[in-house]
Write a protein that holds these residues in place. Structure first.
Motif, PDB file in Angstrom:
ATOM      1  N   THR A 278      26.843 -48.884 -39.987  1.00 49.71           N
ATOM      2  CA  THR A 278      25.594 -49.583 -40.305  1.00 49.71           C
ATOM      3  C   THR A 278      25.786 -50.774 -41.238  1.00 49.71           C
ATOM      4  O   THR A 278      24.818 -51.478 -41.526  1.00 49.71           O
ATOM      5  CB  THR A 278      24.576 -48.607 -40.930  1.00 49.71           C
ATOM      6  OG1 THR A 278      25.180 -47.939 -42.050  1.00 49.71           O
ATOM      7  CG2 THR A 278      24.127 -47.568 -39.916  1.00 49.71           C
ATOM      8  N   VAL A 290      17.530 -47.231 -45.285  1.00 47.30           N
ATOM      9  CA  VAL A 290      18.825 -46.599 -45.066  1.00 47.30           C
ATOM     10  C   VAL A 290      18.974 -45.447 -46.048  1.00 47.30           C
ATOM     11  O   VAL A 290      18.783 -45.621 -47.252  1.00 47.30           O
ATOM     12  CB  VAL A 290      19.982 -47.611 -45.236  1.00 47.30           C
ATOM     13  CG1 VAL A 290      21.325 -46.921 -45.066  1.00 47.30           C
ATOM     14  CG2 VAL A 290      19.843 -48.745 -44.218  1.00 47.30           C
ATOM     15  N   VAL A 296      20.689 -44.602 -40.911  1.00 50.51           N
ATOM     16  CA  VAL A 296      19.379 -45.220 -40.701  1.00 50.51           C
ATOM     17  C   VAL A 296      18.324 -44.119 -40.662  1.00 50.51           C
ATOM     18  O   VAL A 296      18.452 -43.138 -39.903  1.00 50.51           O
ATOM     19  CB  VAL A 296      19.344 -46.016 -39.377  1.00 50.51           C
ATOM     20  CG1 VAL A 296      17.994 -46.705 -39.210  1.00 50.51           C
ATOM     21  CG2 VAL A 296      20.470 -47.043 -39.346  1.00 50.51           C
ATOM     22  N   CYS A 315      24.533 -42.996 -35.929  1.00 52.41           N
ATOM     23  CA  CYS A 315      24.197 -43.862 -37.059  1.00 52.41           C
ATOM     24  C   CYS A 315      22.959 -43.367 -37.798  1.00 52.41           C
ATOM     25  O   CYS A 315      22.662 -43.822 -38.898  1.00 52.41           O
ATOM     26  CB  CYS A 315      24.007 -45.310 -36.615  1.00 52.41           C
ATOM     27  SG  CYS A 315      22.580 -45.592 -35.542  1.00 52.41           S
TER      28      CYS A 315
END
Length: 467
Positions: A278, A290, A296, A315
């Motif tokens: 990320t 975040v 995320v 992610c």
């Protein structure tokens, strides 16, 4: 026509693209490595292909018991180059198949990397694309952006991989020869899988586990059963041992443990988790939340806190499974394109560890039952009483089934067996469709079959219910 830009072409990205294309959206995928992303090219597909080779070797173990004289394991040799070439060939073939499928669906594939640019009026998002061929950066306008950039192996500063002796799981396929003595650092799913497959190939394996048992986040009965198998086949397991450093030596590697002791081997495989990809995406500048660790933040329909920006896959840190990543991506597209969609339900997600034997789970866990967080009746049925298991020479493994105390509804299960990844499906279907142990027990199974133990476990729970 809705314009969708997907950053990342792994399972989350390409499955999302196929859904969006089917719904007549204008879809672009930006991917640096190739269709399928790291999952197909360097992670899941290669590792399972490698494991498949080890399973061929396993077929020669104890063959004399079946009346087949194959000279045993001593007569088996493994050609590392041939194994690795097959791994890479199948990975590229799978990537090509996915690429062709995407193109046929009308998806635009862009080789390169991307990051969020400007948020313009009307919530049209600008995605800045850096082509892989080094061309000038340009922007693509999108109504919706899906971040599906995956994760990469965690690197410890005291054990930096060099691709020769100190390795990540993405680098093992470049070795010209199999290790003589592999030290696997990390006993989670990845570490256990590679330790199992190298052991099956006749390699001396030492597994460094920082916890009391291997795979500490899995069902305790299942993990301990597999650990017993590992030890019985000659694996050295160092429980409650933490690696503090890995160094190259003249002949191989030396692993220093936290207590000051050392372990010497020819190679070290670092399996200490992953970190999300990320950084460099412009998330903070764009206002995308975040979480700690770089993941995320998303809700159950894959939305971030910024309208029109979704995220899916590793992610997000939701659950590091390709199946979950793919569903997150599909849900994101169904949601943004106005289709009816159910939020992600992790309770019915089946997971599998591709050791030998395999370990598959779904639904409620034993830990939840033991702690009182879930109420359930439990039956654990060893496979050594199953007729098919006896025929196949299977002495290790079991079926575990959880049901609600009063209604008998199936709410979870554990399978330790060869091909547990296939055997878990009937239990998953039962959990997903709110079936009871009575319904499962009344299902006629093939005789003899390992799946017969699933209905037998259900019958035992049903009998308990009648008492």
């Amino acid at each position: 026509m809705s314009r969708i830009v997907i950053i990342g072409g792994g399972p989350a990205g390409y499955e999302a693209a196929l859904v969006a294309a089917q719904l007549d959206a204008d879809v672009t995928i930006v991917e640096a490595e190739g269709a399928g992303g790291a999952c197909v090219l360097s992670d899941c597909v290669p590792s399972k292909t490698f494991i498949a080779s080890s399973q061929v070797v396993t077929g020669y173990r104890d063959s004399e018991e079946f009346g087949v004289d194959s000279e045993g394991m001593e007569g088996v040799t493994v050609d590392a180059r041939a194994v690795h070439e097959r791994v890479k060939r199948l990975a590229l073939a799978q990537s090509s198949d996915i690429h062709n499928k995407l193109i046929k669906a009308g998806v635009t594939m862009v080789a390169g990397t991307a990051r969020l640019g400007e948020n313009t009026l009307g919530h049209t998002h600008r995605v800045l694309v850096a082509p892989a061929d080094g061309g000038e950066e340009y922007s693509i306008a999108a109504d919706t952006v899906l971040i599906a950039t995956g994760a990469t192996p965690r690197v410890l500063p005291t054990a930096v991989p060099d691709g020769e002796r100190i390795l990540t799981w993405r680098q093992v396929y470049d070795l010209p020869m199999l290790p003589k003595h592999l030290i696997v650092i990390g006993s989670g799913v990845t570490g256990a899988e590679f330790a199992s497959s190298y052991l099956a190939m006749g390699i001396e394996v030492t597994l460094v586990s920082s916890r009391e048992r291997v795979m500490p986040h899995e069902d305790a009965d299942a993990a301990m059963a597999i650990e017993r198998v590992f030890r019985s086949r000659g694996m050295r397991i160092l429980n409650n041992s933490r690696a503090s450093a890995v160094r190259r030596t003249e002949k191989g590697v030396e692993v220093e443990l936290a207590d000051g002791s050392t372990v010497a081997g020819s190679h070290a495989l670092m399996a200490v988790g992953s970190v999300p990809n990320t950084t460099g995406l412009g998330l903070a500048e764009y206002g995308v939340e975040v979480k700690p660790g770089g993941y995320v933040a998303v809700d159950r329909v894959s939305r971030t806190n910024v309208p029109g920006i979704y995220a899916a896959g590793d992610c997000t840190g939701v659950l590091p499974l390709a199946s979950v990543a793919a569903m997150q991506g599909r849900i994101a597209m169904w949601h943004t394109l106005g289709e009816a969609v159910a939020p992600l339900r992790l309770r019915t997600v089946a997971a599998n560890v591709f050791t030998d034997p395999e370990l598959a789970t779904v639904g409620v866990s034993q830990d939840e039952v033991n702690s009182g967080r879930a109420q359930a009746r439990v039956v654990m049925l060893p496979l050594d009483g199953n007729a098919r298991a006896k025929m196949d020479g299977l002495a290790d493994g079991f079926i575990k089934l959880f049901c609600r105390p009063l209604s008998g509804q199936v709410i979870g299960g554990v399978v330790v067996a060869p091909k547990a990844s296939e055997l878990i499906l009937p239990i998953t279907l039962a959990v997903e469709n709110h079936m009871t142990v009575d319904q499962l027990a009344h299902t006629i199974t093939i005789y003899p079959s390992l799946s017969g133990s699933i209905t037998e476990a259900a019958r035992q729970l049903m009998l308990h219910e009648l008492e």
